[in-house]
Design an enzyme around this catalytic site. Structure first.
Site, PDB file in Angstrom:
ATOM      1  CD  GLU A   1      71.236  14.147  77.289  1.00 43.40           C
ATOM      2  OE1 GLU A   1      71.205  15.130  76.399  1.00 43.40           O
ATOM      3  OE2 GLU A   1      70.877  14.485  78.535  1.00 43.40           O
TER       4      GLU A   1
HETATM    5  C1  LIG Z   1      65.515   5.111  79.520  1.00 41.79           C
HETATM    6  C2  LIG Z   1      65.440   6.308  78.777  1.00 41.79           C
HETATM    7  C3  LIG Z   1      65.358   7.513  79.576  1.00 41.79           C
HETATM    8  C4  LIG Z   1      65.175   8.795  78.895  1.00 41.79           C
HETATM    9  N1  LIG Z   1      65.322   9.890  79.569  1.00 41.79           N
HETATM   10  C5  LIG Z   1      64.758  11.143  79.277  1.00 41.79           C
HETATM   11  C6  LIG Z   1      64.829  12.277  79.918  1.00 41.79           C
HETATM   12  O1  LIG Z   1      65.234  12.193  81.155  1.00 41.79           O
HETATM   13  N2  LIG Z   1      64.152  13.362  79.528  1.00 41.79           N
HETATM   14  C7  LIG Z   1      63.603  13.601  78.260  1.00 41.79           C
HETATM   15  O2  LIG Z   1      63.235  14.330  77.821  1.00 41.79           O
HETATM   16  N3  LIG Z   1      63.818  12.293  77.406  1.00 41.79           N
HETATM   17  C8  LIG Z   1      64.233  11.329  77.794  1.00 41.79           C
HETATM   18  N4  LIG Z   1      64.264   9.984  77.159  1.00 41.79           N
HETATM   19  C9  LIG Z   1      63.855   9.908  75.758  1.00 41.79           C
HETATM   20  C10 LIG Z   1      64.848   9.907  74.696  1.00 41.79           C
HETATM   21  O3  LIG Z   1      65.680  11.277  74.711  1.00 41.79           O
HETATM   22  C11 LIG Z   1      64.163   9.649  73.305  1.00 41.79           C
HETATM   23  O4  LIG Z   1      63.871   8.630  73.551  1.00 41.79           O
HETATM   24  C12 LIG Z   1      65.088  10.225  72.116  1.00 41.79           C
HETATM   25  O5  LIG Z   1      65.479  11.357  72.125  1.00 41.79           O
HETATM   26  C13 LIG Z   1      64.574   9.563  70.885  1.00 41.79           C
HETATM   27  O6  LIG Z   1      63.272  10.038  70.692  1.00 41.79           O
HETATM   28  P1  LIG Z   1      61.982   9.021  70.292  1.00 41.79           P
HETATM   29  O7  LIG Z   1      62.207   7.820  71.236  1.00 41.79           O
HETATM   30  O8  LIG Z   1      60.815   9.853  70.129  1.00 41.79           O
HETATM   31  O9  LIG Z   1      62.420   8.518  68.632  1.00 41.79           O
HETATM   32  P2  LIG Z   1      62.403   9.268  67.491  1.00 41.79           P
HETATM   33  O10 LIG Z   1      62.670  10.530  67.543  1.00 41.79           O
HETATM   34  O11 LIG Z   1      61.054   8.897  66.902  1.00 41.79           O
HETATM   35  O12 LIG Z   1      63.369   8.390  66.423  1.00 41.79           O
HETATM   36  C14 LIG Z   1      63.068   7.078  65.988  1.00 41.79           C
HETATM   37  C15 LIG Z   1      64.296   6.796  64.938  1.00 41.79           C
HETATM   38  O13 LIG Z   1      64.369   7.584  63.920  1.00 41.79           O
HETATM   39  C16 LIG Z   1      65.661   8.303  63.824  1.00 41.79           C
HETATM   40  N5  LIG Z   1      65.364   9.721  63.311  1.00 41.79           N
HETATM   41  C17 LIG Z   1      64.350  10.978  64.059  1.00 41.79           C
HETATM   42  N6  LIG Z   1      64.462  11.540  63.181  1.00 41.79           N
HETATM   43  C18 LIG Z   1      65.616  11.759  62.300  1.00 41.79           C
HETATM   44  C19 LIG Z   1      65.923  12.428  61.255  1.00 41.79           C
HETATM   45  N7  LIG Z   1      65.567  13.891  61.181  1.00 41.79           N
HETATM   46  N8  LIG Z   1      67.008  12.041  60.373  1.00 41.79           N
HETATM   47  C20 LIG Z   1      67.391  10.882  60.765  1.00 41.79           C
HETATM   48  N9  LIG Z   1      66.891   9.971  61.703  1.00 41.79           N
HETATM   49  C21 LIG Z   1      66.121  10.328  62.260  1.00 41.79           C
HETATM   50  C22 LIG Z   1      66.222   8.360  65.246  1.00 41.79           C
HETATM   51  O14 LIG Z   1      67.546   8.359  65.160  1.00 41.79           O
HETATM   52  C23 LIG Z   1      65.885   7.065  65.692  1.00 41.79           C
HETATM   53  O15 LIG Z   1      66.578   5.950  65.089  1.00 41.79           O
HETATM   54  C24 LIG Z   1      64.592   8.610  77.725  1.00 41.79           C
HETATM   55  C25 LIG Z   1      64.488   7.546  76.847  1.00 41.79           C
HETATM   56  C26 LIG Z   1      64.703   6.540  77.625  1.00 41.79           C
HETATM   57  C27 LIG Z   1      64.236   5.172  76.688  1.00 41.79           C
END
Ligand SMILES: Cc1cc2nc3c(=O)[nH]c(=O)nc-3n(C[C@H](O)[C@H](O)[C@H](O)COP(=O)(O)OP(=O)(O)OC[C@H]3O[C@@H](n4cnc5c(N)ncnc54)[C@H](O)[C@@H]3O)c2cc1C
Length: 607
Positions: free
Chosen positions: A444
């Site tokens: 989220e």
């Molecule tokens: C158990 C679980 C349940 C989930 N449920 C859902 C679901 O129901 N539906 C769904 O769609 N997704 C779901 N997700 C996905 C989740 O929402 C994403 O993992 C999350 O939004 C982060 O995206 P990412 O993992 O791609 O990390 P990334 O976006 O790659 O981020 C990696 C790091 O970089 C930082 N970062 C990225 N961009 C920036 C920026 N511009 N400025 C500063 N920092 C930045 C982030 O804060 C983070 O620390 C789930 C994930 C898990 C693990």
């Protein structure tokens, strides 16, 4: 073993004595008046279900986890029966309009019910929890026929829903979404692509699952302006509402996770799956984010939930476990040693947990009243009030989600520490809470994304600091009456007044700094978020102390004198031992971005 008890006394204190929820509910109108008697009956029933049905499944669900076999997922033993009871209790429809089978009660009751159920068993709570985003989206953007076909089974809980945003290459940055939606001759779309990490994406609790999916049309512009929103059912739904053929959206795997093991996190492959457009073409992200504030506040509850559960476990242990003597003399001379609850350092940990749980609850219940007004306006078609309330909620949301989930993790870690080595051992349940809590700052919207949303979007771009000025004005109004009081009342009055000034000055300085260095917003954002959280929570602790003092004085509150005294003492603890952390965040937020950015980017090293 954990023995969770719903903190009904505290919930009632916040609802009735801090915010006057009965008056708030009377002011909302709505199809079903939320009378105090009805609210009380709902809370009692939700508490019983949480304690007797969900809490006993918490640890076994973690041990067993979900099972994946040939595209099918089964939930841990006992989950199906518990979910059936959830449906029979009418819990999913609590806050949805009667025309779709709901009970038409305010949305805050749904959040409060969610807190109880989520504290008892967060992983279970994820199944019905994800449906809320799906229902809200259909309610706002679905055509009448889509609403008629899909809402009744979703609102009853007979079907669940998902939100499918994340793909392998992107989570935070949805501009990179690739899933393709090709128009079909029948007015529908064929969706192809892979979504990962989809909570409740596949399970055995219901006959059908309704996916809300972000995807692009073949001719869509690049970036966020080219994303549309689609409804993709696991089983197609016939005109009479019965289930038709299987749609080609299949679960390829479920994740093996650090925590919330009983919640199925699915990889979903869409292979020309038939979908229905929801809302306007290319405006999917806007639609998806319409009720995002409420979804994120739903996740903020996780911080409170884990702080509460961990505190209950740690407090029970600290009263029983004996170690050495109290520094100020024996407290239990008849025993071999005093209980650890007598040691100041153990109290530091327990009181920190308590301050987070109760302070966080007050923050959420305050914001929930804005959610009530927003949903009442949305269902009544009053767009102007809807937007107004949504904007107000938009300021609270990143602070609640970012700050409370970070604090929930701290509270859960403290729970382990209070139990010493036993906290690290599975049978006490404290390490499970810490593992389960860890996800809350990631999904989220990560804390980093919440922080950027707060400082970059809400404070700087959208309101030029007005949202901070509005909130700090409220702080000032509360502080004003207490400034010259003796004792703690005067202390919190002066502290709040000073923080109100400081928060505005910090905001202004960062806005000026950002003009000469764009990286400054990103460099300051986490500390600004945490600073805002500590100061905002101070306001709510002052408010609770004020109401507790009034109740003690008048003798007319709904709780015992001991309850009110503990409230004031926890407020004192918060102001003296937690709020000073805001100073570090204040100072760090103002530090130049240079120390973060000067080092060579990748890998962070000097050569
Ligand atoms: C158990 C679980 C349940 C989930 N449920 C859902 C679901 O129901 N539906 C769904 O769609 N997704 C779901 N997700 C996905 C989740 O929402 C994403 O993992 C999350 O939004 C982060 O995206 P990412 O993992 O791609 O990390 P990334 O976006 O790659 O981020 C990696 C790091 O970089 C930082 N970062 C990225 N961009 C920036 C920026 N511009 N400025 C500063 N920092 C930045 C982030 O804060 C983070 O620390 C789930 C994930 C898990 C693990």
């Amino acid at each position: 073993m954990l023995n969770f008890r719903v903190p009904l006394a505290d919930m009632r204190f916040v609802m009735n004595e801090v915010y006057d929820y009965p008056a708030h509910y009377r002011g909302l109108g709505g199809s079903e008046p939320a009378t105090p008697e009805l609210v009380d009956a709902i809370m009692e029933a939700a508490a019983t279900y949480s304690e007797e049905v969900l809490a006993p499944l918490y640890t076994p669900g973690d041990t067993e986890g979900c099972h994946f076999h040939a595209g099918e997922v089964s939930t841990p033993r006992g989950y199906k029966a518990a979910y059936q009871q959830f449906i029979e209790g009418g819990w999913q429809g609590l806050s949805y309009p009667a025309e779709y089978g709901g009970q038409g009660l305010p949305m805050s009751l749904n959040l409060i019910k969610s807190e109880m159920m989520g504290t008892a068993n967060w992983a279970f709570n994820m199944y019905p929890g994800l449906s809320i985003g799906c229902i809200n989206t259909i309610m706002q953007y679905g055509t009448e026929s889509v609403k008629a076909q899909f809402l009744p089974p979703l609102v009853s809980g007979a079907w669940t829903g998902t939100m499918c945003l994340t793909e392998p290459q992107c989570g935070s940055d949805l501009a990179q979404v690739k899933t393709l939606a090709r128009p079909l001759d029948n007015g529908r779309y064929a969706l192809s692509g892979t979504k990962i990490f989809i909570s409740s994406g596949e399970h055995d609790l219901t006959d059908n699952i309704i996916h809300i999916v972000l995807a692009r049309l073949p001719d869509a512009p690049a970036g966020t302006r080219g994303i549309s929103l689609f409804l993709v059912p696991k089983f197609k739904v016939l005109a009479d509402g019965s289930l038709g053929e299987r749609n080609p959206v299949h679960c390829g795997a479920i994740e093996h996770k650090m925590g919330i093991a009983a919640s199925a996190t699915a990889l979903l492959n869409f292979d020309q799956a038939e979908g229905i457009l929801i809302g306007e073409i290319h405006k999917g992200l806007e639609a998806m984010f319409t009720f995002m504030n409420t979804a994120r506040i739903g996740t903020a509850i996780q911080g409170v939930a884990h702080a509460e559960l961990s505190h209950q476990g740690a407090l029970a242990y600290a009263r029983e476990r004996r170690s050495m003597r109290s520094l100020s003399g024996k407290k239990e001379p008849g025993q071999a040693a005093d209980a650890i609850v007598w040691h100041p350092d153990v109290r530091r940990m327990l009181l920190t947990q308590k301050a987070i749980a109760e302070g966080g609850r007050a923050m959420i219940y305050g914001a929930a009243q804005w959610a009530d007004r927003m949903f009442a306006a949305a269902w009544a078609g009053d767009q102007q009030t809807h937007h107004l309330c949504d904007a107000e909620l938009g300021f609270y949301t990143p602070i609640l989600k970012g700050f409370l989930t970070e604090m929930g993790i701290e509270a859960a870690q403290l729970g382990i520490q209070v139990l010493g080595g036993h906290g690290y051992i599975r049978e006490h349940g404290m390490e499970q809470i810490a593992r389960d809590a860890r996800i809350s700052t990631l999904y989220e919207g990560t804390t980093g994304i919440q922080a950027l949303d707060l400082l970059g979007r809400k404070v700087m771009l959208q309101t030029k600091g007005r949202c901070v000025r509005d909130f700090t004005h409220r702080m000032w109004l509360l502080a004003r009456g207490a400034l010259l009081s003796p004792g703690f009342r005067g202390r919190w009055g002066r502290s709040l007044a000073w923080r109100a000034l400081q928060w505005n000055a910090l905001t202004l300085r960062l806005m000026v700094q950002a003009r000469s260095d764009a990286d400054q917003v990103g460099a300051a954002s986490f500390d600004y978020l945490m600073y805002s959280g500590y100061v905002m929570m101070a306001y709510y602790w002052a408010l609770m102390a004020e109401r507790a003092q009034q109740a003690l004085h008048s003798g007319q509150g709904g709780q015992s004198a001991a309850f009110y005294r503990a409230k004031i003492e926890t407020a004192q603890f918060y102001f003296e031992r937690i709020l000073p952390r805001a100073d570090v965040h204040h100072r760090t937020a103002l530090a130049p971005a240079r120390t973060l950015m000067q080092m060579h980017a990748c890998p962070l090293q000097s050569d």
